[in-house]
Design an enzyme around this catalytic site. Sequence first.
Site, short mmCIF file in Angstrom:
data_model
loop_
_atom_site.label_atom_id
_atom_site.label_comp_id
_atom_site.label_asym_id
_atom_site.label_seq_id
_atom_site.Cartn_x
_atom_site.Cartn_y
_atom_site.Cartn_z
N ASP A 1 -26.86 -1.13 22.40
CA ASP A 1 -26.10 -1.49 21.19
C ASP A 1 -25.50 -2.86 21.42
OD1 ASP A 1 -24.79 -1.28 18.69
OD2 ASP A 1 -22.96 -0.60 19.65
N SER A 2 -25.07 -3.49 20.34
CA SER A 2 -24.38 -4.77 20.47
C SER A 2 -23.03 -4.58 21.17
CB SER A 2 -24.17 -5.38 19.08
OG SER A 2 -23.50 -4.45 18.26
N TYR B 1 -23.27 -8.54 16.12
CA TYR B 1 -24.58 -8.95 15.64
C TYR B 1 -24.59 -9.03 14.10
CZ TYR B 1 -27.04 -8.00 20.14
OH TYR B 1 -27.49 -8.01 21.43
N GLY B 2 -23.74 -8.21 13.50
CA GLY B 2 -23.82 -7.98 12.05
C GLY B 2 -23.53 -9.17 11.18
N CYS C 1 -28.17 0.78 17.41
CA CYS C 1 -27.45 -0.27 16.67
C CYS C 1 -28.20 -0.46 15.36
CB CYS C 1 -27.45 -1.57 17.48
SG CYS C 1 -26.76 -3.00 16.61
N ASN C 2 -27.48 -0.28 14.27
CA ASN C 2 -28.13 -0.39 12.96
C ASN C 2 -28.62 -1.80 12.70
OD1 ASN C 2 -27.39 2.26 11.17
ND2 ASN C 2 -25.90 1.88 12.77
N THR C 3 -27.81 -2.80 13.06
CA THR C 3 -28.18 -4.18 12.78
C THR C 3 -29.41 -4.57 13.58
OG1 THR C 3 -25.83 -4.66 12.41
CG2 THR C 3 -27.29 -6.54 12.72
N GLU D 1 -12.87 -2.40 16.50
CA GLU D 1 -12.84 -3.01 17.85
C GLU D 1 -11.40 -3.23 18.32
OE1 GLU D 1 -15.36 -4.50 19.94
OE2 GLU D 1 -16.73 -3.23 18.81
N CYS E 1 -23.62 1.95 10.23
CA CYS E 1 -23.10 1.08 11.30
C CYS E 1 -22.50 1.99 12.37
CB CYS E 1 -22.04 0.13 10.75
SG CYS E 1 -21.21 -0.83 12.04
N THR E 2 -22.77 1.66 13.62
CA THR E 2 -22.34 2.53 14.72
C THR E 2 -20.83 2.69 14.83
OG1 THR E 2 -22.49 0.56 16.10
CG2 THR E 2 -24.33 2.11 16.20
N HIS E 3 -20.07 1.72 14.30
CA HIS E 3 -18.62 1.80 14.43
C HIS E 3 -17.97 2.74 13.41
CE1 HIS E 3 -19.21 -1.60 17.00
NE2 HIS E 3 -17.92 -1.76 17.20
N1 DGL Z 1 -23.69 -2.05 16.26
C1 DGL Z 1 -23.64 -2.73 14.97
C2 DGL Z 1 -24.33 -1.87 13.92
O1 DGL Z 1 -24.52 -0.69 14.08
C3 DGL Z 1 -22.21 -3.02 14.57
C4 DGL Z 1 -21.53 -4.06 15.42
C5 DGL Z 1 -22.12 -5.45 15.27
O2 DGL Z 1 -22.03 -6.05 14.18
O3 DGL Z 1 -22.68 -5.93 16.24
O4 DGL Z 1 -24.70 -2.41 12.91
#
Ligand code: DGL
Length: 292
Positions: A14-15, A46-47, A77-79, A161, A207-209
């Site tokens: 993941d990011s 990353y997003g 990670c979705n992004t 975060e 999104c993972t968060h």
């Molecule tokens: N892990 C990213 C996601 O699931 C969220 C955090 C990021 O923007 O890097 O999209």
Amino acid sequence: MTTPSQPLTIGVFDSGFGGLTVLRALLPLIPAARYIYLGDTARLPYGSKSRETIARYAVSSARFLHQQGADLLVIACNTATALALDDIRAALPIPVIGVIQPGAQAAHTAATLSRNPQPDSSILVLATAATVQSHAYTQALTALGLNTTEKACPLLVPLVEEGWLPNPVPDTTHEPRKSAVTAEVLRIYLTEALAAAPHATTLLLGCTHYPLLKPLIESTLQSLHHPMTIIDSAEATAQTVAQTVAQATPQPTSITPICTFYATDSVEKFQQLGSHFLGQPLTQVHLIDLGG
Ligand code: DGL
């Protein structure tokens, strides 16, 4: 992938910390595996970045986990899944599973099981700006015959975060004024999203968060008089990985999972915030440098 006597090594990437929600779902499903997790915390988020940058970061992170012995890679990670799944698959000679297809399938199941499906009911996806701009979720859900509305929520990742949550990171003090800011930001996003998708019946957390905001999302939807079924793709992704592993190689069942963690920025922050995402203390965190 491996012989039955050899534990499978599953790389999870993941990011940052969010992918730990996927690892958390994987541990009880595939307890005999060895896990190596990489949070690219130095280059997070990353997003908000371009496709080229996300693909470069994601491919270098994926290569690192392959070099550490991953037999299978989960892009938690979705992004990174939305913008770099094809690049990662092209770069690695091992199976790669992302979060978008399992999440879309889970939303499809939820929508099908919905007690009051309406002809114009739709799925609402909350995600980062890059994921929304890619329309990866719309493509996956449209292919399953579902109407989709996507809403970018760029402020939510930094708020999570920073721990501005009603249920804060362990060992920190709950600060009501800070969690009230997050609640207000979320209310604005959901109000805007529901204005665009008034018939949405299922909310997909893209999104993972966002799973860490689930109780707040539920209470906000209640106060907006628009309760919805909430889908978190972490669980659906873990199920897909478990099916893939079971088909490939029978795994021993009586071993405790071994987890090794890598972060590209502060180990202390990874341990503190990460334990909240994983639901248990994090040990064995190593700092690595993947460059810029
Ligand atoms: N892990 C990213 C996601 O699931 C969220 C955090 C990021 O923007 O890097 O999209």
